[in-house]
Scaffold this active site. Structure first.
Site, PDB file in Angstrom:
ATOM      1  N   CYS A  34       0.863  -1.072   0.100  1.00  0.00           N
ATOM      2  CA  CYS A  34       0.109   0.122   0.033  1.00  0.00           C
ATOM      3  C   CYS A  34       0.776   1.289  -0.102  1.00  0.00           C
ATOM      4  O   CYS A  34       0.339   2.430   0.034  1.00  0.00           O
ATOM      5  CB  CYS A  34      -0.964   0.224   0.934  1.00  0.00           C
ATOM      6  SG  CYS A  34      -0.238   0.037   3.025  1.00  0.00           S
ATOM      7  N   CYS A  36      -2.546  -1.473   8.734  1.00  0.00           N
ATOM      8  CA  CYS A  36      -2.199  -0.206   9.287  1.00  0.00           C
ATOM      9  C   CYS A  36      -1.621  -0.408  10.893  1.00  0.00           C
ATOM     10  O   CYS A  36      -0.565  -0.186  11.068  1.00  0.00           O
ATOM     11  CB  CYS A  36      -3.048   0.778   9.148  1.00  0.00           C
ATOM     12  SG  CYS A  36      -3.547   1.282   7.584  1.00  0.00           S
TER      13      CYS A  36
END
Length: 157
Positions: free
Chosen positions: A64, A133
């Protein structure tokens, strides 16, 4: 040719209408805790990476493009007295690193090692697509603690 062009513009128009429907926007938005940490990030900055009492963790997620730098400062009793971060990434990555710095402060090195990505994700109400994340934040904590411990070993020798 004109028909294909017309079809593309029609499908774009339908997609745009679906995208901006108010009832769908609520499903696509961040949780208020993520927004709070994104708009008011805690502990942004850097510490002196050459200080023997500072551990630095730099981690990234190639899938990402998120990059997270987390630093901790530990006192002579092994307690984390300060933490700073800098993150390049989405709102969830920034929120995860901001929360991580809040959570490690005041903990011992061993206690900080017990912080899990699942706890961060649960606190921020991250959807499954953003779990990487919180994993990045856990990895950053571990990397910073590892760097600190290596420096302590070098200090003794």
């Amino acid at each position: 040719m004109a028909i294909a062009s017309l079809r593309n513009s029609t499908s774009l128009l339908l997609f745009t209408r679906r995208l901006f429907r108010p009832e769908l926007n609520g499903l696509c938005s961040y949780h208020t805790k993520v927004v709070d940490h994104y708009e008011n990030p805690r502990n942004v900055g850097t510490l002196d990476k050459n200080d023997k009492n500072v551990g630095t963790g730099l981690v990234g997620a190639p899938a990402c493009g998120d990059v997270m730098k987390l630093q901790i400062q530990v006192d002579e009793n092994g307690k984390i007295i300060d933490a700073k971060f800098k993150t390049f990434g989405c709102g969830s990555a920034i929120a995860s690193s901001s929360l991580a710095t809040e959570w490690v402060k005041g903990k011992s090195v061993d206690e900080a090692l017990k912080i899990r990505n699942t706890d961060i994700a649960k606190e921020l109400c991250l959807p499954p697509v953003k779990l990487h994340c919180s994993m990045l934040a856990e990895d950053a904590i571990k990397a910073a603690l590892s760097d600190y411990r290596i420096k302590q070993q070098d200090k003794k020798e």
